[in-house]
Motif scaffolding. Structure first.
Motif, PDB file in Angstrom:
ATOM      1  N   UNK A   1      10.868  14.925   2.239  1.00  0.00           N
ATOM      2  CA  UNK A   1       9.581  15.047   1.532  1.00  0.00           C
ATOM      3  C   UNK A   1       8.458  14.802   2.504  1.00  0.00           C
ATOM      4  N   UNK A   2       7.300  15.326   2.174  1.00  0.00           N
ATOM      5  CA  UNK A   2       6.115  15.151   3.011  1.00  0.00           C
ATOM      6  C   UNK A   2       5.689  13.689   3.005  1.00  0.00           C
ATOM      7  N   UNK A   3       4.849  13.303   3.968  1.00  0.00           N
ATOM      8  CA  UNK A   3       4.261  11.957   3.895  1.00  0.00           C
ATOM      9  C   UNK A   3       3.602  11.740   2.528  1.00  0.00           C
ATOM     10  N   UNK A   4       3.982  10.665   1.862  1.00  0.00           N
ATOM     11  CA  UNK A   4       3.398  10.357   0.553  1.00  0.00           C
ATOM     12  C   UNK A   4       4.146  10.943  -0.626  1.00  0.00           C
ATOM     13  N   UNK A   5       5.233  11.657  -0.386  1.00  0.00           N
ATOM     14  CA  UNK A   5       5.961  12.295  -1.498  1.00  0.00           C
ATOM     15  C   UNK A   5       6.661  11.279  -2.394  1.00  0.00           C
ATOM     16  N   UNK A   6       6.973  10.102  -1.828  1.00  0.00           N
ATOM     17  CA  UNK A   6       7.644   9.086  -2.632  1.00  0.00           C
ATOM     18  C   UNK A   6       9.017   8.703  -2.103  1.00  0.00           C
ATOM     19  N   UNK A   7       9.314   9.049  -0.865  1.00  0.00           N
ATOM     20  CA  UNK A   7      10.635   8.725  -0.295  1.00  0.00           C
ATOM     21  C   UNK A   7      10.852   7.210  -0.239  1.00  0.00           C
TER      22      UNK A   7
ATOM     23  N   UNK B   1      -4.094  11.920  -2.110  1.00  0.00           N
ATOM     24  CA  UNK B   1      -4.496  10.875  -3.076  1.00  0.00           C
ATOM     25  C   UNK B   1      -3.554   9.673  -2.990  1.00  0.00           C
ATOM     26  N   UNK B   2      -2.264   9.957  -2.933  1.00  0.00           N
ATOM     27  CA  UNK B   2      -1.280   8.855  -2.920  1.00  0.00           C
ATOM     28  C   UNK B   2      -1.389   8.018  -1.644  1.00  0.00           C
TER      29      UNK B   2
ATOM     30  N   UNK C   1       6.212  -1.054  -1.774  1.00  0.00           N
ATOM     31  CA  UNK C   1       5.145  -0.052  -1.858  1.00  0.00           C
ATOM     32  C   UNK C   1       4.391  -0.143  -3.185  1.00  0.00           C
ATOM     33  N   UNK C   2       3.046  -0.088  -3.096  1.00  0.00           N
ATOM     34  CA  UNK C   2       2.179  -0.086  -4.287  1.00  0.00           C
ATOM     35  C   UNK C   2       1.175   1.043  -4.170  1.00  0.00           C
ATOM     36  N   UNK C   3       0.486   1.308  -5.286  1.00  0.00           N
ATOM     37  CA  UNK C   3      -0.594   2.287  -5.264  1.00  0.00           C
ATOM     38  C   UNK C   3      -1.709   1.803  -6.178  1.00  0.00           C
TER      39      UNK C   3
ATOM     40  N   UNK D   1      -7.861   7.848   6.701  1.00  0.00           N
ATOM     41  CA  UNK D   1      -8.013   9.238   6.255  1.00  0.00           C
ATOM     42  C   UNK D   1      -7.789  10.240   7.386  1.00  0.00           C
ATOM     43  N   UNK D   2      -8.275   9.935   8.606  1.00  0.00           N
ATOM     44  CA  UNK D   2      -8.114  10.920   9.690  1.00  0.00           C
ATOM     45  C   UNK D   2      -6.640  11.037  10.106  1.00  0.00           C
TER      46      UNK D   2
END
Ligand code: AP5
Length: 231
Positions: free
Chosen positions: A8-14, A123-124, A137-139, A166-167
């Motif tokens: 999964x992409x960075x942030x997908x939830x792995x 966003x995640x 991990x939290x959000x 962000x960058x």
């Protein structure tokens, strides 16, 4: 032996899903990102080198990553398999993993891809916090801690990952998504890929992953385990 690859992409939830799957399937969770962050924290030679790439959002060179991963898989707790989170990240790593597992008379049983659109990934990652002690991990919107700034599980302070600026988020997505697509294609060609809609709530994604794992496993015993705990 059972080897499950989580893609999964960075942030997908792995990193959210892998510990849950590890617990449910009775396998160790092996995450190259966690191994690198531990090395950075220790200030080891690997950590100092890896940090140069991680802070720019680039993949760490295979010459460092592969040895670290294979050393981890040689630990006794991985003798009967593992859930691999963040490895392989390119075709060379996928081939090396296949060869290393073949040397153990084993193979990847199933590759589970968590699919999430790019805008949601940003966003995640922007709202992610992890605990200093164990990386839980939290959000700030989808999974806030019970007490602001403290981990629910170990009460350690919550911090933002260095690569969640962000960058760096933009750089990670720009440089890593094409390699991810190649790895997804690699497992699709071999009939091992199962793709899951990762936009749903965490518990629903877990259930879908467990169901897909049970359906795609190559080993009978593990298939039975996965179906039996499939939520
Ligand atoms: P790594 O740690 O592997 O980072 P990543 O792949 O970029 O993945 P993330 O940890 O950012 O995201 P995740 O998919 O785990 O999402 P999470 O569950 O946290 O690697 C870091 C760096 O190390 C790489 O950039 C690279 O430099 C290097 N590296 C690592 N492996 C390498 C390799 N093999 N080769 C070379 N270099 C390597 O969730 C994200 C957020 O979303 C959280 O806030 C979470 O609470 C939330 N969330 C999760 N699921 C849901 C849901 N269903 N609904 C709503 N919110 C959710």
């Amino acid at each position: 032996m059972t080897f499950l690859v989580l893609l999964g992409a960075p942030g997908a939830g792995k990193g959210t899903q892998a510990p849950i799957l590890a617990d449910r399937l009775g396998l160790p969770h092996v995450a190259t990102g966690d191994l690198f962050r531990a090395a950075v924290h220790e200030g080891s030679a690997i950590g100092i080198e890896a940090r140069r790439y991680m802070e720019r959002g680039h993949l760490v060179p295979d010459s460092i990553t592969v040895k670290m991963l294979l050393d981890r898989l040689a630990q006794p707790d991985a003798a009967s398999g593992a859930i691999l989170d963040g490895f392989p990240r390119n075709l060379a790593q996928a081939d090396i993993l296949a060869t290393a597992l073949a040397d153990r008379d084993s193979a990847v049983d199933v590759a589970l891809e968590i699919e999430v659109p790019e805008a949601e990934l940003v966003r995640r990652l922007s709202g992610r916090w992890i605990c200093r002690a164990n990386g839980h991990v939290y959000n700030e919107t989808s999974h806030p801690p019970r007490v602001a700034g403290r981990c629910d599980l170990d009460d350690s302070p919550l911090i933002q990952r260095e690569d969640d600026r962000s960058e760096t988020i933009a750089a990670r997505l720009a440089t890593q998504l094409s390699a991810l697509r190649e790895v997804v294609g690699y497992y699709r060609e071999r009939g091992l890929l199962r793709s899951i809609d990762g936009r749903r709530p965490v518990v629903e994604v877990t259930a879908a992953l467990l169901a897909a794992a049970g359906g795609g496993a190559g080993t009978g015993a593990w298939s039975a385990d996965a179906r039996g705990t499939g939520g």
